[in-house]
Design a protein around this motif. Structure first.
Motif, short mmCIF file in Angstrom:
data_model
loop_
_atom_site.label_atom_id
_atom_site.label_comp_id
_atom_site.label_asym_id
_atom_site.label_seq_id
_atom_site.Cartn_x
_atom_site.Cartn_y
_atom_site.Cartn_z
N SER A 288 0.82 -1.21 0.00
CA SER A 288 0.00 0.00 0.00
C SER A 288 0.86 1.26 0.00
O SER A 288 0.34 2.36 0.11
CB SER A 288 -0.91 -0.02 1.23
N PRO B 277 6.32 -1.53 8.82
CA PRO B 277 6.04 -1.94 7.44
C PRO B 277 4.83 -1.19 6.91
O PRO B 277 4.06 -0.64 7.69
CB PRO B 277 5.76 -3.44 7.56
N PRO B 278 4.64 -1.18 5.59
CA PRO B 278 3.43 -0.54 5.05
C PRO B 278 2.16 -1.21 5.61
O PRO B 278 2.22 -2.35 6.06
CB PRO B 278 3.53 -0.78 3.54
N THR B 279 1.04 -0.49 5.57
CA THR B 279 -0.22 -1.04 6.11
C THR B 279 -0.54 -2.41 5.52
O THR B 279 -0.99 -3.31 6.20
CB THR B 279 -1.40 -0.10 5.78
N ASN B 280 -0.32 -2.53 4.21
CA ASN B 280 -0.66 -3.80 3.58
C ASN B 280 0.47 -4.27 2.67
O ASN B 280 0.93 -3.54 1.81
CB ASN B 280 -1.95 -3.66 2.76
N ILE B 281 0.94 -5.47 2.94
CA ILE B 281 1.88 -6.14 2.04
C ILE B 281 1.18 -7.41 1.59
O ILE B 281 0.70 -8.18 2.42
CB ILE B 281 3.18 -6.56 2.75
#
Ligand code: SF4
Lengths: 165, 454
Positions: free
Chosen positions: A91, A130-134
């Motif tokens: 994201s 980390p990004p919200t969604n990987i």
């Protein structure tokens, strides 16, 4: 992270997971491959944010910015993992994480510099926080819930095409 | 304690399963498929090194679980999630129901989660007037059929395609077909509408990362991704032992879980979700609630069988178990079947209810060999069997016989004499003793091993 061996390993493993893979070396060859992959039907979503995405030629009458109603999503993904043949989508930068989930065909552009050899290599580089969604995507959506018979395309895309360029 | 305590009636469930030809055919097919897939997946990789590493990670988690849970809570909160700690099933159910009721949600989409089966979440929500739509194809099949899962990864494994076709035509009013591709596309169409209109999604999680507060989900169909990113509210329900220390530990588990479960190098999707949608982001849930369910785990952690909590629910031990492969999951009468299920059910539900399940094993050790995180399943089964004897759930005959065996086994002379006596008197014992203990014992060999070798 762009040695030939890593790229080849990624392509091999992605193909093993039933993704369609192409390796090209310039924009013209990319669009040549794209023409075949896009075929002649279906609305195409492409965010047109990165250099590679801007270089993609989509017939104007088929272009849409509404991925909820698109049949095909063309996008440059964050990277890939050679070990597993996975695409990495995140994201980061406000990317819509469902854009490659709702259409029935996902076309991913992967830059060879962004192919990580192993899972560890990616996790070491993915930042804190980390990004919200990987999301790792390894081949098309599938199920074996009926008699363990492999069926492709349940809720997500039934086709995944990968262009390394 | 009485020897007639009310327990799961494994014996008669198993008998029924053994008489069900179509179930047995489904299980036979499943066993063969799983075996060949798993063998292929581990053919040319350093599996023993991987298992050692994964086992180490899981043991470290158990050694420091309270600390990791605090760290997870802090990190997830920083990332925008709200973390709830539920001490038992009732508290967990109530937390979820309250969150939904408070936001006037009357329908939720759900992706597969065994802990929500364990706490009977769906029934509770339905009772509170909230409609629950299972979206994993296997879960959807058994939900519309009104059944419980019989496998922790492939919930409808006990059904063949004709049975699924019949359920679809009866419950959904579609034309009968037994083609898996057509059945799948019917479910896809129905469920796509549900995803796009749902006000909330409920998921489980395969792992929760202490350092970053992330949830990790492995899925193949894509429903897990829909459930966790499309609705504005996402509620994740997971048991406390799902913690792993760091994101980098995930690599070792990613290599083992899908290979052990379905023989895949990796599932189609692996989602790592850290908190809620950030200001500049266009997608992802706006509200994330994480319910950490204890429901007896802290007690298990303090006991002799704590290694059971290493389990990552891959189902490999079910798939190789000669008992599971023969009778299927429903015979166990519990949320979790197979070797891990026998142990977990006994620990969670207590000996009173679960003691008959301790017969549902041959102690052959096939489970030990495949477990990716080296749960010592056979050792745990033995410990629980001993506890069963101590608690008086076996007949006095069995206890006396075990004590006599223990005594005689120490002396070769007594042992040989005992073997002769045993052969002579077993048929007599069988007539005298009616609880079935003797009938369950193996018949003595015609010639003993020692005599054949001498
Ligand atoms: S006990 Fe081991 S083999 Fe069985 S489900 Fe758990 S992790 Fe898998």
């Amino acid at each position: 992270m762009k040695d030939k061996e890593t790229v080849e390993r990624f392509l091999r493993n992605a193909a093993n997971a039933a993704a369609h893979t192409v390796l090209v070396f310039d924009v013209d060859a990319m669009n040549e491959a794209m023409k075949d992959i896009l075929g002649t039907e279906g609305a195409v979503y492409c965010p047109r944010e990165t250099e590679r995405e801007k270089a993609v030629i989509v017939p104007e009458e088929r272009f849409t910015d509404d991925y909820f109603n698109a049949s095909i999503c063309v996008e440059e993904v964050f990277g890939a993992i050679a070990e597993t043949g996975s695409l990495i989508c995140t994201s980061t930068g406000g990317r819509a994480v469902q854009a490659n989930l709702l259409p029935s065909h996902h076309v991913a552009l992967v830059s060879p510099e962004h192919i990580y050899p192993t899972l560890e290599d990616f996790f070491a580089a993915c930042g804190d926080p980390p990004p919200t969604n990987i999301t790792f995507i390894t081949g098309p959506s599938r199920t074996a819930d009926i008699e363990l018979t492999l069926t492709i395309g349940v809720h997500g895309p039934e086709r995944v095409s990968v262009i390394v360029c | 304690m009485s020897t007639h305590a009310v327990g799961i009636d494994f014996r008669s469930n198993a008998k029924k399963a053994l008489g069900d030809a179509s179930l047995r055919a489904s299980m036979r097919h499943a066993a063969e498929t799983f075996a060949s897939k798993r063998t292929g997946a581990f053919a040319s990789v350093p599996v023993e090194d991987w298992r050692d590493r994964a086992s180490e990670i899981r043991l470290n988690v158990l050694d420091n679980l309270p600390d990791y849970l605090d760290r997870f809570t802090a990190a997830a909160t920083r990332a925008g999630a709200v973390v709830h700690r539920a001490k038992d099933a009732a508290a967990a159910r109530e937390t979820v129901a309250y969150l939904l009721k408070d936001r006037r949600v009357d329908k939720v989409v759900k992706s597969k989660s065994m802990v929500t089966e364990e706490i009977h979440l769906n029934d509770h929500l339905e009772m509170r007037g909230i409609e629950v739509v299972e979206t994993d194809l296997g879960e959807y099949i058994i939900q519309i059929a009104g059944e419980a899962p019989s496998h922790i990864i492939v919930p409808a494994i006990h059904k063949n395609r004709r049975q699924v076709g019949k359920v679809f035509s009866e419950k959904l009013g579609v034309e009968y077909t037994d083609d898996p591709v057509v059945l799948t596309s019917i479910a896809r169409k129905i469920l796509r509408k549900e995803f796009l209109s749902a006000q909330a999604g409920i998921s489980g999680a395969n792992f929760a990362v202490a350092e970053s507060g992330s949830l990790v989900l492995f899925t193949n169909e894509g429903n897990g991704r829909m459930v966790t990113t499309l609705p504005p509210l996402h509620i994740a329900v997971l048991s406390i032992e799902k913690i792993i220390p760091k994101l980098s530990d995930l690599a070792a588990l990613v290599r083992l879980l899908p290979r052990s479960a379905t023989g895949q190098t990796l599932t189609s999707y692996l989602s790592i979700i850290t908190g809620t949608r950030r200001p500049h982001e266009r997608t992802g849930s706006k509200e994330l609630h994480i319910v950490l369910v204890d429901n007896g785990r802290s007690q298990i952690l303090a006991g002799e069988c704590r290694d059971m909590l290493k389990c990552i629910r891959c189902s490999a031990c079910l798939n190789v178990c000669p008992v599971y492969r023969t009778v299927g999951g429903h015979a166990y009468g519990s949320t979790y079947p197979g070797p891990m299920g026998i142990i977990l059910t006994t620990l969670l539900d207590g000996m009173n209810r679960a003691h008959p399940l301790l017969d549902a094993t041959t102690l052959c050790g096939a489970c030990n060999q495949v477990c990716p995180v080296k749960v010592p399943l056979v050792r745990l089964l033995r410990i629980l069997r001993e506890q069963r004897v101590e608690a008086g759930f076996t007949s006095p005959w069995e206890r006396t016989a075990m004590a006599a065996f223990g005594f005689a086994a120490k002396s070769p002379t007594l042992f040989t004499a005992g073997q002769r006596l045993w052969k002579t008197f077993l048929p007599v014992l069988g007539i005298m003793e009616r609880s079935g203990t003797v009938g369950r014992l193996p018949k003595p060999a015609g010639k003993t091993f020692r005599r054949r070798m001498s």
